[in-house]
Scaffold this motif. Structure first.
Motif, PDB file in Angstrom:
ATOM      1  N   ILE A 143       8.992   1.977 -16.411  1.00  0.00           N
ATOM      2  CA  ILE A 143       7.712   1.897 -15.705  1.00  0.00           C
ATOM      3  C   ILE A 143       8.016   1.741 -14.228  1.00  0.00           C
ATOM      4  CG2 ILE A 143       5.588   0.578 -15.345  1.00  0.00           C
ATOM      5  CD1 ILE A 143       5.864  -0.453 -18.216  1.00  0.00           C
ATOM      6  N   THR A 144       7.397   2.572 -13.395  1.00  0.00           N
ATOM      7  CA  THR A 144       7.486   2.350 -11.950  1.00  0.00           C
ATOM      8  C   THR A 144       6.217   1.644 -11.490  1.00  0.00           C
ATOM      9  OG1 THR A 144       6.603   4.564 -11.465  1.00  0.00           O
ATOM     10  CG2 THR A 144       9.002   4.316 -11.499  1.00  0.00           C
ATOM     11  N   VAL A 145       6.398   0.651 -10.620  1.00  0.00           N
ATOM     12  CA  VAL A 145       5.284  -0.115 -10.067  1.00  0.00           C
ATOM     13  C   VAL A 145       5.378  -0.035  -8.549  1.00  0.00           C
ATOM     14  CG1 VAL A 145       4.224  -2.398  -9.859  1.00  0.00           C
ATOM     15  CG2 VAL A 145       5.160  -1.654 -12.063  1.00  0.00           C
ATOM     16  N   SER A 146       4.418   0.638  -7.943  1.00  0.00           N
ATOM     17  CA  SER A 146       4.468   0.848  -6.492  1.00  0.00           C
ATOM     18  C   SER A 146       4.141  -0.418  -5.708  1.00  0.00           C
ATOM     19  CB  SER A 146       3.511   1.969  -6.085  1.00  0.00           C
ATOM     20  OG  SER A 146       2.162   1.609  -6.350  1.00  0.00           O
ATOM     21  N   HIS A 147       3.316  -1.290  -6.317  1.00  0.00           N
ATOM     22  CA  HIS A 147       2.954  -2.554  -5.686  1.00  0.00           C
ATOM     23  C   HIS A 147       2.254  -3.403  -6.746  1.00  0.00           C
ATOM     24  CE1 HIS A 147      -0.680  -0.169  -5.512  1.00  0.00           C
ATOM     25  NE2 HIS A 147      -1.392  -1.245  -5.220  1.00  0.00           N
ATOM     26  N   HIS A 148       2.249  -4.697  -6.531  1.00  0.00           N
ATOM     27  CA  HIS A 148       1.764  -5.606  -7.564  1.00  0.00           C
ATOM     28  C   HIS A 148       0.296  -5.982  -7.354  1.00  0.00           C
ATOM     29  CE1 HIS A 148       5.529  -5.961  -9.703  1.00  0.00           C
ATOM     30  NE2 HIS A 148       6.133  -5.968  -8.524  1.00  0.00           N
ATOM     31  N   HIS A 149      -0.585  -4.974  -7.471  1.00  0.00           N
ATOM     32  CA  HIS A 149      -2.022  -5.195  -7.530  1.00  0.00           C
ATOM     33  C   HIS A 149      -2.494  -4.880  -8.941  1.00  0.00           C
ATOM     34  CE1 HIS A 149      -2.796  -4.755  -2.897  1.00  0.00           C
ATOM     35  NE2 HIS A 149      -2.100  -5.829  -3.214  1.00  0.00           N
ATOM     36  N   PHE A 150      -3.594  -5.510  -9.347  1.00  0.00           N
ATOM     37  CA  PHE A 150      -4.033  -5.477 -10.744  1.00  0.00           C
ATOM     38  C   PHE A 150      -4.173  -4.080 -11.328  1.00  0.00           C
ATOM     39  CE2 PHE A 150      -7.855  -5.373  -8.166  1.00  0.00           C
ATOM     40  CZ  PHE A 150      -8.666  -4.447  -8.810  1.00  0.00           C
ATOM     41  N   ASP A 151      -4.583  -3.121 -10.521  1.00  0.00           N
ATOM     42  CA  ASP A 151      -4.839  -1.787 -11.053  1.00  0.00           C
ATOM     43  C   ASP A 151      -3.617  -0.880 -11.035  1.00  0.00           C
ATOM     44  OD1 ASP A 151      -5.126  -1.920  -8.239  1.00  0.00           O
ATOM     45  OD2 ASP A 151      -6.311  -0.077  -8.193  1.00  0.00           O
ATOM     46  N   LYS A 168      -2.872  -6.154   5.920  1.00  0.00           N
ATOM     47  CA  LYS A 168      -4.127  -6.298   5.167  1.00  0.00           C
ATOM     48  C   LYS A 168      -3.911  -6.275   3.652  1.00  0.00           C
ATOM     49  CE  LYS A 168      -7.754  -4.028   6.591  1.00  0.00           C
ATOM     50  NZ  LYS A 168      -8.608  -2.896   7.063  1.00  0.00           N
ATOM     51  N   ARG A 169      -3.044  -5.370   3.182  1.00  0.00           N
ATOM     52  CA  ARG A 169      -2.914  -5.200   1.733  1.00  0.00           C
ATOM     53  C   ARG A 169      -1.474  -5.214   1.234  1.00  0.00           C
ATOM     54  NH1 ARG A 169      -6.791  -1.318   3.188  1.00  0.00           N
ATOM     55  NH2 ARG A 169      -8.896  -2.108   2.813  1.00  0.00           N
ATOM     56  N   GLY A 170      -0.523  -5.408   2.118  1.00  0.00           N
ATOM     57  CA  GLY A 170       0.854  -5.567   1.676  1.00  0.00           C
ATOM     58  C   GLY A 170       1.653  -4.273   1.637  1.00  0.00           C
ATOM     59  N   PRO A 171       2.839  -4.366   1.053  1.00  0.00           N
ATOM     60  CA  PRO A 171       3.740  -3.210   0.990  1.00  0.00           C
ATOM     61  C   PRO A 171       3.376  -2.263  -0.141  1.00  0.00           C
ATOM     62  CG  PRO A 171       4.785  -5.084  -0.059  1.00  0.00           C
ATOM     63  CD  PRO A 171       3.466  -5.579   0.505  1.00  0.00           C
ATOM     64  N   ASN A 172       3.947  -1.085  -0.068  1.00  0.00           N
ATOM     65  CA  ASN A 172       3.786  -0.058  -1.096  1.00  0.00           C
ATOM     66  C   ASN A 172       5.092   0.721  -1.174  1.00  0.00           C
ATOM     67  OD1 ASN A 172       1.990   1.794  -2.830  1.00  0.00           O
ATOM     68  ND2 ASN A 172       2.849   3.225  -1.341  1.00  0.00           N
ATOM     69  N   THR A 173       5.442   1.167  -2.354  1.00  0.00           N
ATOM     70  CA  THR A 173       6.648   1.971  -2.530  1.00  0.00           C
ATOM     71  C   THR A 173       6.272   3.360  -3.020  1.00  0.00           C
ATOM     72  OG1 THR A 173       7.991   0.025  -3.057  1.00  0.00           O
ATOM     73  CG2 THR A 173       8.875   2.157  -3.712  1.00  0.00           C
ATOM     74  N   ILE A 174       6.776   4.369  -2.329  1.00  0.00           N
ATOM     75  CA  ILE A 174       6.701   5.748  -2.810  1.00  0.00           C
ATOM     76  C   ILE A 174       7.946   5.992  -3.661  1.00  0.00           C
ATOM     77  CG2 ILE A 174       6.811   8.187  -2.162  1.00  0.00           C
ATOM     78  CD1 ILE A 174       5.312   7.499   0.383  1.00  0.00           C
ATOM     79  N   TYR A 175       7.755   6.536  -4.857  1.00  0.00           N
ATOM     80  CA  TYR A 175       8.900   6.826  -5.721  1.00  0.00           C
ATOM     81  C   TYR A 175       9.143   8.322  -5.838  1.00  0.00           C
ATOM     82  CZ  TYR A 175       9.326   2.011  -7.191  1.00  0.00           C
ATOM     83  OH  TYR A 175       9.526   0.651  -7.200  1.00  0.00           O
ATOM     84  N   VAL A 176      10.407   8.698  -5.679  1.00  0.00           N
ATOM     85  CA  VAL A 176      10.867  10.040  -6.022  1.00  0.00           C
ATOM     86  C   VAL A 176      11.521   9.930  -7.391  1.00  0.00           C
ATOM     87  CG1 VAL A 176      12.441  11.911  -5.455  1.00  0.00           C
ATOM     88  CG2 VAL A 176      11.192  10.744  -3.634  1.00  0.00           C
TER      89      VAL A 176
END
Length: 197
Positions: free
Chosen positions: A42-50, A91-99
């Motif tokens: 499972i890849t998780v780009s950021h830890h928000h509920f959705d 405002k909303r934190g980090p995000n990861t783009i996955y290749v």
């Protein structure tokens, strides 16, 4: 690699060997029922509920939420740091783009990208077979900005995600705004609007 849309930003990718990867599993509170799905990764780009409802996915998957390069279950996965907003994450934190690479194909999953990526990141993403990018605005880039990013990355195919659908329990913009931007400024990129089975 086979791709199945499960809703929101959640996709199931399956290799020819039968290994499975799920991206950003959506929670039930967002309005999406998920089929019984098992995965190896499972890849998780950021830890928000959705985006990180990993408990909804069966099996014993490895959860990938880091930005190093790892090969897991036949998927070569590299994370690129970005942000969930235009203020460097304030405002909303980090995000990861996955290749995600497997079976000779290169997929890019943008998570909740909230800004125009820098040139170095765009260069790293160029040559994608499939780009999965949020287009619903409000919490991410909007349709027009998503199309500008798409043109810079120049994938073979772009799959818009994270947009308004009837079952969604919070407000996003419709995919039409992305499609309108593409129609107004066309590029040789195939667009596939995902639908749930």
């Amino acid at each position: 690699m086979k791709r199945t849309y499960l809703g929101h930003s959640t996709f199931l990718l399956e290799t020819e060997a039968g290994t499975k990867l799920v991206t950003d599993p959506v929670d039930a509170g967002s309005g999406f029922d998920l089929p019984d799905v098992t995965a190896d990764v499972i890849t998780v780009s950021h830890h928000h509920f959705d985006h990180d409802a990993v408990e909804r996915i069966g099996g014993h998957p490895v959860v990938k939420d880091t930005q190093n390069t790892e090969t897991i279950a036949g998927f070569c996965i590299t994370g690129y740091p970005t942000f969930h907003d235009t203020e460097h994450g304030a405002k909303r934190g980090p995000n990861t783009i996955y290749v995600i690479e497997a079976d000779g194909q290169r997929y890019v999953h943008c998570g909740d990208l909230g800004h125009m990526p820098d040139d170095a990141t765009v260069d790293a993403l160029k040559g994608a077979d499939v780009l999965m990018i949020p287009v619903g605005g409000i919490f991410t880039v909007d349709g027009k900005t998503a199309w500008e990013i798409t043109k810079r990355i120049a994938p073979k195919t772009v799959v818009p995600m994270h947009f308004s659908v009837p079952e969604l329990t919070f407000r996003l913009e419709p995919v039409k705004r992305f499609l309108d931007a593409a129609e107004a400024d066309p590029a040789p990129i195939a667009i596939e609007v995902p639908t749930r089975a």
